[in-house]
Design a protein around this motif. Structure first.
Motif, PDB file in Angstrom:
ATOM      1  N   GLU A 192       0.824  -1.209   0.000  1.00  0.00           N
ATOM      2  CA  GLU A 192       0.000   0.000   0.000  1.00  0.00           C
ATOM      3  C   GLU A 192       0.860   1.261   0.000  1.00  0.00           C
ATOM      4  O   GLU A 192       0.528   2.245  -0.662  1.00  0.00           O
ATOM      5  CB  GLU A 192      -0.936   0.001   1.216  1.00  0.00           C
ATOM      6  CG  GLU A 192      -2.113  -0.942   1.084  1.00  0.00           C
ATOM      7  CD  GLU A 192      -2.991  -0.595  -0.116  1.00  0.00           C
ATOM      8  OE1 GLU A 192      -3.453   0.557  -0.210  1.00  0.00           O
ATOM      9  OE2 GLU A 192      -3.217  -1.488  -0.956  1.00  0.00           O
ATOM     10  N   ILE A 193       1.942   1.239   0.742  1.00  0.00           N
ATOM     11  CA  ILE A 193       2.842   2.402   0.745  1.00  0.00           C
ATOM     12  C   ILE A 193       3.431   2.616  -0.647  1.00  0.00           C
ATOM     13  O   ILE A 193       3.555   3.746  -1.127  1.00  0.00           O
ATOM     14  CB  ILE A 193       3.970   2.214   1.776  1.00  0.00           C
ATOM     15  CG1 ILE A 193       3.395   2.158   3.197  1.00  0.00           C
ATOM     16  CG2 ILE A 193       4.990   3.355   1.672  1.00  0.00           C
ATOM     17  CD1 ILE A 193       4.430   1.813   4.260  1.00  0.00           C
ATOM     18  N   SER A 194       3.773   1.525  -1.321  1.00  0.00           N
ATOM     19  CA  SER A 194       4.436   1.622  -2.625  1.00  0.00           C
ATOM     20  C   SER A 194       3.536   2.234  -3.699  1.00  0.00           C
ATOM     21  O   SER A 194       4.043   2.771  -4.693  1.00  0.00           O
ATOM     22  CB  SER A 194       4.922   0.241  -3.082  1.00  0.00           C
ATOM     23  OG  SER A 194       3.829  -0.600  -3.399  1.00  0.00           O
ATOM     24  N   VAL A 195       2.204   2.171  -3.527  1.00  0.00           N
ATOM     25  CA  VAL A 195       1.290   2.729  -4.530  1.00  0.00           C
ATOM     26  C   VAL A 195       0.611   4.006  -4.048  1.00  0.00           C
ATOM     27  O   VAL A 195      -0.285   4.528  -4.712  1.00  0.00           O
ATOM     28  CB  VAL A 195       0.214   1.692  -4.934  1.00  0.00           C
ATOM     29  CG1 VAL A 195       0.861   0.478  -5.572  1.00  0.00           C
ATOM     30  CG2 VAL A 195      -0.651   1.286  -3.748  1.00  0.00           C
ATOM     31  N   ALA A 196       1.021   4.536  -2.894  1.00  0.00           N
ATOM     32  CA  ALA A 196       0.417   5.761  -2.371  1.00  0.00           C
ATOM     33  C   ALA A 196       0.714   6.944  -3.296  1.00  0.00           C
ATOM     34  O   ALA A 196       1.780   7.028  -3.907  1.00  0.00           O
ATOM     35  CB  ALA A 196       0.934   6.045  -0.964  1.00  0.00           C
ATOM     36  N   ARG A 197      -0.241   7.847  -3.397  1.00  0.00           N
ATOM     37  CA  ARG A 197      -0.108   9.021  -4.265  1.00  0.00           C
ATOM     38  C   ARG A 197       0.833  10.052  -3.644  1.00  0.00           C
ATOM     39  O   ARG A 197       0.723  10.389  -2.473  1.00  0.00           O
ATOM     40  CB  ARG A 197      -1.487   9.638  -4.494  1.00  0.00           C
ATOM     41  CG  ARG A 197      -1.489  10.934  -5.305  1.00  0.00           C
ATOM     42  CD  ARG A 197      -2.907  11.391  -5.606  1.00  0.00           C
ATOM     43  NE  ARG A 197      -3.692  11.545  -4.390  1.00  0.00           N
ATOM     44  CZ  ARG A 197      -3.707  12.651  -3.644  1.00  0.00           C
ATOM     45  NH1 ARG A 197      -2.945  13.688  -3.986  1.00  0.00           N
ATOM     46  NH2 ARG A 197      -4.464  12.723  -2.564  1.00  0.00           N
ATOM     47  N   VAL A 198       1.747  10.564  -4.450  1.00  0.00           N
ATOM     48  CA  VAL A 198       2.669  11.600  -3.994  1.00  0.00           C
ATOM     49  C   VAL A 198       1.936  12.945  -3.958  1.00  0.00           C
ATOM     50  O   VAL A 198       1.212  13.291  -4.894  1.00  0.00           O
ATOM     51  CB  VAL A 198       3.904  11.683  -4.911  1.00  0.00           C
ATOM     52  CG1 VAL A 198       4.808  12.841  -4.506  1.00  0.00           C
ATOM     53  CG2 VAL A 198       4.676  10.367  -4.869  1.00  0.00           C
TER      54      VAL A 198
END
Length: 266
Positions: free
Chosen positions: A144-150
């Motif tokens: 989930e962290i790896s696909v979080a929006r910047v």
């Protein structure tokens, strides 16, 4: 906020023999928190559930408002600061486990799913058993962290010592709306030289850089509960509407709606 060694149950995360270690404090804390530059082997995700914190790392300044986080890769020096109410969680990730996570510092939006996974992971003992449900959940947490929006909550910081002096003055008194030529004269530099150094070290022109600084400070102050009129005045705007227009252009939504959406994610 689980940032100090004095917290109950705190163990130095680099010394814990688990790839992912999560700490959390379930009740708000108030006061002033400031940690000078330090680094760890493990990467660190700092999530703010209520309140806001600022982080300087990798030559940049990040503001972390409610329902956002900052990711700091392992080995990167960082300094942290927070004032007032703050409630949140921090996830430490060994570099070997975080290969799919960003290689650079960045602000991340935290979805309700990611938030609940962080909170759940914080309830695990730091030496949770291998091969159990805890290990499976922290693996999903990393996904989930790896696909979080910047998020656009970053301000590049110059390295030049003369420009850093300007930054310090702006942070101390953001309402001081000097022109670029005045700032250049203030530090004994030509306007052209100042523009060249600022562009080289931050990738921004002076006007855009100063506006981004105003946006970050506004987000931090609004997260603490300051009214829009007060924030506008403290940033040197002649009227609240002109500040609101700037904020909307920068972040895509007016400040009241921006903060309301974050409070609704609880």
């Amino acid at each position: 906020m689980p940032l100090l060694r004095e917290l109950p149950g705190w163990l130095e995360p680099d010394e814990v023999d688990r790839p992912i270690v999560t700490y959390g404090v379930p009740v708000p804390t108030a006061g002033h928190l400031e940690l000078t530059f330090h680094s760890r082997v493990k990467g660190q995700l700092l999530f703010s559930q209520r309140g806001a914190l600022s982080c300087e790392a990798e030559g940049g300044l990040w503001i972390v408002p409610p329902q956002s986080a900052i990711w700091i890769p392992g080995g990167k020096a960082r300094a942290l600061r927070a004032k007032g109410m703050l409630e949140g969680y921090t996830v430490f990730v060994h570099p070997a486990a975080g290969a799919n996570l960003p290689a650079q510092c960045c602000a991340l939006a935290v979805t309700p799913l990611l938030r609940e996974m962080i909170i759940r992971a914080a309830s695990f003992p730091v030496d949770y058993p291998d091969g159990g449900r805890e290990e499976r959940l922290v693996a999903l947490l990393l996904d989930e962290i790896s696909v979080a929006r910047v998020e656009r909550l970053h301000l590049p910081m110059p390295n030049d010592i003369r420009l850093r002096a300007i930054v310090a003055e702006m942070l101390d008194n953001p309402a001081k709306m000097r022109k670029m030529s005045d700032w250049a004269r203030h530090i004994g530099m030509s306007e052209r030289t100042m523009a060249r150094i600022l562009s080289r070290e931050t990738g921004m022109g002076f006007r855009r850089w100063r506006q981004q600084l105003a946006v970050l400070l506004a987000v931090e102050w609004l997260a603490r509960g300051s009214p829009i009129q007060q924030v506008a005045a403290d940033l040197g705007y002649e009227s609240a509407p002109s500040f609101v227009t700037m904020f909307r252009k920068a972040l895509g939504t007016p400040p009241r709606r921006y903060m309301s959406r974050r409070s609704q994610r609880h």
